[in-house]
Design a protein around this motif. Structure first.
Motif: not given
Length: 225
Positions: A177-199
């Motif tokens: 169940k997806n309750y996290l945005t790409h920005q949330d995940i980026a914060s948790l893994i110390c990255s950027t939203r753009q990089t997370v979306t690309q991956l």
């Protein structure tokens, strides 16, 4: 909430399972409960800096306000986890907790009351110390990942860990169940939203996963490890 209901909520909590019935009833006398629905804020550090919280039911995310006023997701906590002033020290925090599951229930204690209970219950003090150790170990692992893993490996590891904790197996796939945005995940893994979306898009192209705003379907868990 009456004492019987409080007792029912606390008697099987891992933090308090070292207490006998009388000791647990004493804990109930100093306990407050809060409930929240998805999207509701359940805790503000500025308003409740003198409380220790345990999460009885549901999932929350801890969000910190950085020096620039940006919201940064620090952690995802689940049933049984601790948050708030959990180190029993006077920390200057600027964070809040928001419910990300449909329903959340947590119990809280005033810091002074909780310290007195711990002083009278060595077994509880030891249990509490272990919980703090687990929390610090988790933070240590996250820092180690930053040093030794690139962002792709950090994302893969995050998804694999998420799947092991919350995934539902269905027809050789794991559904989250997806309750996290790409920005949330980026914060948790110390990255950027753009990089997370690309991956994420690369993983989708390789048929390792599929995703939408409401769910993530992991088709090849082995490829994430």
């Amino acid at each position: 909430m009456n004492l019987e209901t409080k007792y029912w909520h606390l008697h099987n909590h891992k933090l308090f399972n070292v207490l006998n019935s009388a000791e647990l009833k004493e804990i109930c006398l100093i306990t407050n409960f809060k409930t929240a629905k998805k999207g509701e804020i359940i805790y503000f550090s500025h308003d409740e800096s003198n409380r220790v919280y345990t999460l009885k039911r549901g999932t929350i995310k801890i969000v910190e306000i950085d020096e620039k006023g940006n919201e940064v997701v620090k952690d995802i906590l689940q049933t049984g986890d601790l948050f708030g002033q959990f180190t029993l020290t006077n920390q200057a925090l600027d964070e809040y907790a928001v419910a990300v599951s449909d329903y959340v229930t947590c119990c809280s204690f005033k810091l002074d009351d909780f310290e007195r209970v711990i002083e009278r219950n060595p077994a509880l003090a030891l249990q509490y110390t272990k919980w703090i150790g687990f929390r610090l170990k988790r933070m240590e692992n996250r820092y180690a990942n930053l040093v030794f893993k690139d962002v792709r490996a950090r994302l893969n590891g995050f998804l694999a860990d998420w799947a092991s904790k919350e995934g539902t197996n269905h027809a050789h796939e794991i559904i989250l169940k997806n309750y996290l945005t790409h920005q949330d995940i980026a914060s948790l893994i110390c990255s950027t939203r753009q990089t997370v979306t690309q991956l994420f898009n690369e993983l989708k192209e390789k048929n390792i996963l599929d995703y939408s705003r409401t769910e993530i379907i992991i088709k090849n868990l082995a490829a994430l490890n």
